[in-house]
Structures are given as structure tokens and as C-alpha cells.
Design a protein around this motif. Structure first.
Motif, PDB file in Angstrom:
ATOM      1  N   VAL A 173       0.774  -1.135  -0.068  1.00 47.50           N
ATOM      2  CA  VAL A 173       0.124   0.001  -0.111  1.00 47.50           C
ATOM      3  C   VAL A 173       0.906   1.257   0.092  1.00 47.50           C
ATOM      4  N   ALA A 174       0.705   2.273  -0.880  1.00 40.99           N
ATOM      5  CA  ALA A 174       1.217   3.341  -0.912  1.00 40.99           C
ATOM      6  C   ALA A 174       1.207   4.288   0.461  1.00 40.99           C
ATOM      7  N   LYS A 175       2.198   4.913   0.792  1.00 38.61           N
ATOM      8  CA  LYS A 175       2.198   5.713   2.002  1.00 38.61           C
ATOM      9  C   LYS A 175       1.319   6.678   1.724  1.00 38.61           C
ATOM     10  N   ALA A 176       0.551   7.245   3.065  1.00 43.88           N
ATOM     11  CA  ALA A 176      -0.392   8.423   2.689  1.00 43.88           C
ATOM     12  C   ALA A 176       0.310   9.672   2.401  1.00 43.88           C
ATOM     13  N   HIS A 177      -0.110  10.775   1.718  1.00 43.80           N
ATOM     14  CA  HIS A 177       0.652  11.998   1.507  1.00 43.80           C
ATOM     15  C   HIS A 177      -0.195  13.089   2.116  1.00 43.80           C
ATOM     16  N   GLY A 178      -1.264  12.700   2.668  1.00 40.13           N
ATOM     17  CA  GLY A 178      -2.162  13.680   3.231  1.00 40.13           C
ATOM     18  C   GLY A 178      -1.388  14.457   4.654  1.00 40.13           C
ATOM     19  N   PRO A 179      -2.458  15.304   5.135  1.00 40.77           N
ATOM     20  CA  PRO A 179      -1.742  15.864   6.653  1.00 40.77           C
ATOM     21  C   PRO A 179      -1.721  14.513   7.557  1.00 40.77           C
ATOM     22  N   ARG A 180      -1.006  14.836   8.722  1.00 42.42           N
ATOM     23  CA  ARG A 180      -1.099  13.810   9.434  1.00 42.42           C
ATOM     24  C   ARG A 180      -1.622  14.231  10.876  1.00 42.42           C
ATOM     25  N   ILE A 181      -1.801  13.549  11.864  1.00 40.69           N
ATOM     26  CA  ILE A 181      -2.613  13.944  12.926  1.00 40.69           C
ATOM     27  C   ILE A 181      -1.506  14.646  13.716  1.00 40.69           C
ATOM     28  N   GLY A 182      -1.817  15.818  14.116  1.00 39.86           N
ATOM     29  CA  GLY A 182      -0.985  16.661  14.963  1.00 39.86           C
ATOM     30  C   GLY A 182      -0.334  17.811  14.149  1.00 39.86           C
ATOM     31  N   ALA A 183      -0.634  17.852  12.833  1.00 36.77           N
ATOM     32  CA  ALA A 183      -0.442  18.786  11.710  1.00 36.77           C
ATOM     33  C   ALA A 183      -0.573  20.389  12.533  1.00 36.77           C
ATOM     34  N   MET A 184      -1.679  20.361  13.243  1.00 35.32           N
ATOM     35  CA  MET A 184      -2.006  21.667  13.568  1.00 35.32           C
ATOM     36  C   MET A 184      -1.279  21.989  14.890  1.00 35.32           C
ATOM     37  N   LYS A 185      -0.408  21.343  15.411  1.00 41.89           N
ATOM     38  CA  LYS A 185       0.242  21.502  16.827  1.00 41.89           C
ATOM     39  C   LYS A 185       0.949  22.967  16.823  1.00 41.89           C
ATOM     40  N   GLY A 186       0.566  23.690  17.792  1.00 40.41           N
ATOM     41  CA  GLY A 186       0.986  25.146  18.125  1.00 40.41           C
ATOM     42  C   GLY A 186       0.296  26.107  16.970  1.00 40.41           C
ATOM     43  N   ILE A 187      -0.462  25.708  16.290  1.00 40.66           N
ATOM     44  CA  ILE A 187      -1.274  26.662  15.472  1.00 40.66           C
ATOM     45  C   ILE A 187      -2.688  26.844  15.846  1.00 40.66           C
TER      46      ILE A 187
END
Length: 99
Positions: free
Chosen positions: A61-75
Motif C-alpha cells: 500500500v502506498a504511503k499516505a501523502h495527506g496531512p498527519r494527525i498533529g499537523a495543527m500543533k502550535g497553530i
């Protein structure tokens, strides 16, 4: 098509698109499914055959290219009263009691 045999594997391994493909009889796939899934996850292409005819293929299975959990950390800022009870007016609005 060139055929390559893995040492002591018992599988037929034709070259497929520049990568190794393993053909496994269905009965053997049933007995070794966990190992075959691990092999596919590591990049091998595995074809499952019944009576010598290919039926299915296990591919990585190809690796996911979308945003990961925690991408909004600090924002994203969560207010301290995030879990405080809602006001009566807000509760009424959620429940459809607007008047």
C-alpha cells in the motif's frame, strides 16, 4: 518473461515491472497469509494462483501523502474553558428552541 527462483522458496518468481513477483498457490497462501502480507508490505508483489492461473495479487500500500494527525500543533489553540458547560441560550440553539 524471465523467471528467477528464490533459493529454497518453491515459488516461481518472474520479473514484473522491474521488481520481483512471487506466485503462490492458493492452498499455500492460506497457510502463510500473515507472512505473505508482511512480504507485500515490505515491497514484494505476490500473485495468488489456483491451478496455475493467477487470481489475485498482494501489493504494498502506498504511503499516505495527506496531512498527519498533529499537523495543527502550535497553530490551533484550545481555550481553557473548552469543556465548560454551555450556556442555556447555546443549549437551546442546539436543541432547536430558539424562542
Amino acid at each position: 518473461m524471465d523467471f528467477v527462483a528464490l533459493e529454497n522458496s518453491g515459488y516461481i518468481c518472474p520479473e514484473y515491472g522491474g521488481s520481483m513477483m512471487i506466485i503462490v498457490p492458493l492452498a499455500e497462501a492460506k497457510n502463510n497469509l500473515s507472512k505473505l502480507v508482511d512480504d507485500a508490505a515490505s515491497g514484494q508483489i505476490i500473485t495468488i494462483a489456483k491451478h496455475g492461473r493467477p487470481l489475485a495479487r498482494l501489493v504494498p500500500v502506498a504511503k499516505a501523502h495527506g496531512p498527519r494527525i498533529g499537523a495543527m500543533k502550535g497553530i490551533l489553540q484550545v481555550p481553557d474553558d473548552f469543556d465548560a458547560p454551555l450556556s442555556d441560550a447555546t443549549l437551546d440553539a442546539f436543541e432547536g428552541n430558539l424562542g
